[in-house]
Design an enzyme around this catalytic site. Structure first.
Site, PDB file in Angstrom:
ATOM      1  N   ASP A  59      -2.971   3.965   3.584  1.00 22.88           N
ATOM      2  CA  ASP A  59      -4.109   3.895   2.671  1.00 22.88           C
ATOM      3  C   ASP A  59      -5.143   2.840   3.015  1.00 22.88           C
ATOM      4  O   ASP A  59      -6.284   2.926   2.535  1.00 22.88           O
ATOM      5  CB  ASP A  59      -3.613   3.723   1.229  1.00 22.88           C
ATOM      6  CG  ASP A  59      -3.179   5.047   0.632  1.00 22.88           C
ATOM      7  OD1 ASP A  59      -3.668   6.091   1.102  1.00 22.88           O
ATOM      8  OD2 ASP A  59      -2.358   5.047  -0.297  1.00 22.88           O
ATOM      9  N   THR A  61       0.840  -1.196   0.000  1.00 28.28           N
ATOM     10  CA  THR A  61       0.000   0.000   0.000  1.00 28.28           C
ATOM     11  C   THR A  61       0.873   1.243   0.000  1.00 28.28           C
ATOM     12  O   THR A  61       2.081   1.181   0.217  1.00 28.28           O
ATOM     13  CB  THR A  61      -0.910   0.051   1.243  1.00 28.28           C
ATOM     14  OG1 THR A  61      -0.134   0.456   2.388  1.00 28.28           O
ATOM     15  CG2 THR A  61      -1.565  -1.285   1.513  1.00 28.28           C
ATOM     16  N   ASP A  62       0.244   2.371  -0.211  1.00 29.64           N
ATOM     17  CA  ASP A  62       0.908   3.642   0.053  1.00 29.64           C
ATOM     18  C   ASP A  62       0.562   4.052   1.491  1.00 29.64           C
ATOM     19  O   ASP A  62      -0.144   3.358   2.215  1.00 29.64           O
ATOM     20  CB  ASP A  62       0.482   4.695  -0.967  1.00 29.64           C
ATOM     21  CG  ASP A  62       1.545   5.763  -1.190  1.00 29.64           C
ATOM     22  OD1 ASP A  62       2.383   5.966  -0.289  1.00 29.64           O
ATOM     23  OD2 ASP A  62       1.537   6.406  -2.256  1.00 29.64           O
ATOM     24  N   TRP A  63       1.047   5.206   1.869  1.00 31.99           N
ATOM     25  CA  TRP A  63       1.010   5.690   3.249  1.00 31.99           C
ATOM     26  C   TRP A  63      -0.411   5.719   3.828  1.00 31.99           C
ATOM     27  O   TRP A  63      -1.258   6.460   3.371  1.00 31.99           O
ATOM     28  CB  TRP A  63       1.616   7.086   3.271  1.00 31.99           C
ATOM     29  CG  TRP A  63       1.907   7.677   4.604  1.00 31.99           C
ATOM     30  CD1 TRP A  63       1.059   8.436   5.349  1.00 31.99           C
ATOM     31  CD2 TRP A  63       3.137   7.606   5.339  1.00 31.99           C
ATOM     32  NE1 TRP A  63       1.685   8.849   6.510  1.00 31.99           N
ATOM     33  CE2 TRP A  63       2.969   8.353   6.528  1.00 31.99           C
ATOM     34  CE3 TRP A  63       4.366   6.988   5.111  1.00 31.99           C
ATOM     35  CZ2 TRP A  63       3.975   8.501   7.477  1.00 31.99           C
ATOM     36  CZ3 TRP A  63       5.376   7.130   6.049  1.00 31.99           C
ATOM     37  CH2 TRP A  63       5.181   7.872   7.216  1.00 31.99           C
TER      38      TRP A  63
END
Length: 759
Positions: free
Chosen positions: A309, A305-307
């Site tokens: 998310d 994932t991104d930050w």
């Protein structure tokens, strides 16, 4: 007969399945199986958990101490209680190599004390070089590398970045960005390879080959992480992390190709789009993450994932009623690793979901198997930290020369009225503008810090534009006045007086550094403080050389039309000042080309491969009219194209069309030329694009020298995605266009276009 064929099909299927089942496992697969068999469910879930470095650092008054140090109790908790598999990021500004060695060693030494001694997978955003290590080699941002139209140079820059990332004892790079840079408002345009799918996929794959090399376990290579899958770069309002509305056919035609090429290039990991498409957050999309990415593209690596998310599925997107539901949705969609990153909530929720039977252990095993395999492939079980003495070229003159070459080949000459450039070295020059004496302006975001806001203090040994010009001409021939910062005037009268005493003005405008959300803007026009400065200097009658250092194409039409020359420098990196001075004074011949369409007006944002209808109606004066088109760029010499030839008048399935063109340097300077081949289908079941880039080659020619450039085109290269989301090449007339020349051919087999587009 039908019964015979039916039974034959069953037998063949059974034989195939058995053959698949009996494929010998690799040594790494055997190691993964053996380790996975020893792991309990808590240890498995921990491998799927990623936290940021701040979580395990010593703190005082709520902030990390300086210098940063691993807190023995916190790292023990992370690795022994929560079994964390990955850590990322930096706290504060760039570290020295020695400090990185201490940080990574403390983490891996703690991992060696755990029951199974599984090393931590450390990841970092090394976006244009290892930008979080002092003394590293910083290259042009991706948009500048795209402007070089030189895949081999991009590959070399990638290899150096990998070397210097491993030299900081980190094996995983969250790069390259493969989003398509189509919306000029979007603050991450500079992180992309531009607006064209073919250019983006070609340059992106080259960087991945540079990162991963032929043996990713080498101490000089890193795992690539293609991002941000998928459609992240096309938000409807141009703001970062805001919704996009992209039809499936359109997504596949323009946004998917760079990721498909990256998968084919062997990218080991992928980071997911932080936002949503058509109302569906991508972190929740089984269709995009599993059906398309794994099923269609065949991706077998790690999906991260991104930050925050997964949390945002609950707090921002509101598709999950609770944080626990958010974890369930994301894992079932296909996520392997959660960049949590500030706590251990993901770990706890996933534990509960497994105990409740809502997430099967088999699903956990799938992700953990991928993560462990990546760790084994990177060699960190055998070499969790690395040897400091193995990297003598870190920050070397050899690497800086590649950065200089990259910057020089990226910088794009857009206008050169009456050949005002190159400048003579004995004239009086005023250098002014907010970008004139700033390394921050040359590097942009992701430079020493996330926002690049302290770049100047880490680059005192590098040349700003001002300093580089002074070295060319001597300080006595150069005057400097700031004129303005990015948003406010600074003694314009003094700047005008200095201009009156000069022979030429080098005016450096653009944007200050930013990254992600802080780079959001509400208008594309250049701030008035800068345009007011430009108009005041233009009024002196002295020739103005406009130099733009910016992360996206800001509107400059009104002032640019009055300047004698225009140079787009993008964000050219630490050697960008020197490269620009080389070009200004003719020591290097410019060869960059625009990797996006430069808009003339803020409300006229159309990409070059527009549909014909976007040209406007015959009685419409507001059709396609950019300031400069994609692929545009001037040189100090002249190149003449002739003898465009095709190998045959028709193309059939399985055949290759050979296209040749002669390119001659008819000027008096040696120079590089990017030869771009476009194609167009005259009629199709989906409105055809006006033209599309299909191939390019960069060549170097001496004065009077001619070279025949050859391209190979197949029917697959001409395909488009139809209205049922399938790639097709339809029979009909095609044109190939190179350097203003055109040839036509017929594709005579395959599907015929229909009025409805149905197959």
């Amino acid at each position: 007969m039908k019964r015979i064929m039916f039974f034959a099909a069953i037998i063949c299927s059974a034989v195939y399945s058995q053959a698949q089942h009996n494929v010998p496992k690799s040594d790494i697969d055997k190691k993964v199986d053996a380790l996975l068999a020893k792991m309990n469910i808590d240890e498995k879930i921990g491998q799927m958990t990623q936290v940021t470095l701040d979580v395990v650092l010593q703190t005082a008054n709520g902030k990390a101490t300086e210098p940063t140090q691993i807190d023995a109790g916190k790292i023990k908790e992370a690795l022994e209680k929560y079994h964390v598999g990955s850590i990322l990021n930096i706290s504060g500004a760039a570290y020295t190599r020695e400090h990185w060695y201490k940080i990574i060693s403390d983490i891996q030494n703690a991992a060696a004390q755990t029951r199974l001694k599984i090393p931590v997978l450390y990841g970092i955003d090394a976006m244009h070089g290892q930008n979080y290590v002092q003394g590293s080699t910083l290259f042009p941002q991706e948009i500048g590398m795209a402007a070089t139209f030189n895949p081999e140079l991009a590959k070399r820059a990638g290899a150096i970045t990998a070397y210097e990332t491993r030299a900081s004892y980190i094996p995983w790079d969250f790069s390259p960005v493969l989003d398509l840079g189509r919306n000029p408002l979007w603050p991450r345009i500079y992180e992309t390879f531009g607006e064209d799918p073919y250019l983006a996929k070609t340059m992106g794959a080259s960087v991945i080959y540079g990162y991963q090399g032929n043996n990713v376990s080498s101490k000089y290579n890193v795992a690539a992480c293609m991002k941000h899958y998928l459609g992240y770069s096309f938000p409807l309002d141009g703001k970062d992390r805001t919704p996009a509305w992209i039809p499936d056919r359109y997504m596949r035609e323009y946004f998917l190709p760079s990721f498909r090429a990256a998968v084919n290039a062997g990218a080991m990991s992928v980071m997911v789009n932080s936002s949503e498409i058509n109302g569906v957050p991508v972190h929740s999309s089984h269709y995009l993450l599993t059906d398309v990415l794994r099923g269609e593209l065949g991706f077998k690596g790690v999906i991260v994932t991104d930050w925050m998310d997964i949390k945002y599925l609950n707090t921002r997107h509101h598709i999950a009623a609770t944080q626990k539901d958010a974890v369930l949705i994301a894992i079932n969609a296909g996520i392997d690793m959660s960049m949590v990153p500030l706590d251990y909530s993901f770990y706890t929720y996933l534990q509960e979901l497994v105990k409740e039977g809502k997430v099967p252990v088999s699903r956990i095993d799938e992700s953990v198997r991928r993560i462990l395999k990546m760790k084994f492939k990177l060699g960190i079980f055998d070499r969790p930290v690395g040897n400091p003495d193995d990297y003598p070229k870190f920050g070397s003159a050899e690497f800086a020369a590649v950065s200089l070459k990259s910057a020089a080949e990226s910088i794009t000459l857009l206008k050169n009225t009456n050949n005002v450039l190159p400048l003579k070295k004995d004239i009086k020059i005023l250098v002014t503008g907010p970008g004139a004496n700033s390394m921050r302006a040359l590097n942009g975001g992701w430079s020493y810090t996330w926002q690049g806001d302290v770049t100047n203090q880490f680059t005192t040994d590098k040349n700003t534009i001002l300093k580089a010009i002074q070295q060319k001409t001597g300080k006595d021939n150069v005057e400097f006045e700031p004129g303005s910062d990015y948003n406010n005037p600074i003694d314009i009268d003094a700047t005008v007086n200095a201009a009156k005493k000069s022979d030429v003005i080098v005016l450096c405008l653009g944007e200050n550094s930013y990254a992600e959300n802080p780079g959001n803007i509400d208008e594309l026009d250049l701030p008035s403080a800068q345009t007011d400065l430009a108009n005041a200097l233009i009024a002196t009658g002295k020739p103005v050389i406009l130099v733009m250092t910016e992360g996206r194409p800001r509107i400059i039409t009104a002032i640019e039309s009055k300047c004698a020359a225009t140079i787009m420098a993008y964000l050219p990196g630490n050697e960008g000042g020197s490269a620009l001075a080389d070009i200004l004074f003719g020591d290097i011949n410019p060869s960059g080309r625009l990797p996006y369409t430069y808009p003339r007006y803020a409300n006229a944002l159309v990409n070059y491969y527009r549909k014909n209808i976007e040209n406007g109606n015959s009685d419409d004066a507001h059709g396609y009219n950019p300031l400069y088109e994609f692929g545009y760029g001037l040189s100090y010499t002249n190149f003449t194209y002739s003898n465009l030839k095709i190998s045959q008048p028709t193309l059939k399935d399985g055949q290759t069309l050979t296209v040749t063109v002669d390119v001659k340097n008819t000027g008096n300077r040696e120079g590089k030329e990017s030869v771009l081949l476009y194609s167009r289908e005259e009629y199709a079941s989906i409105t055809p694009d006006t033209k599309r880039l299909r191939a390019f080659d960069k060549i170097n020619l001496k004065p009077g020298e001619m070279q025949t450039v050859t391209f190979k085109i197949t029917s697959k290269d001409l395909a488009f995605v139809n209205d049922v989301s399938k790639p097709v090449t339809e029979a009909g007339e095609f044109k190939v266009m190179v350097g203003g020349l055109t040839q036509s051919f017929m594709y005579v087999t395959g599907l015929k276009p229909s009025r409805t587009g149905k197959l």
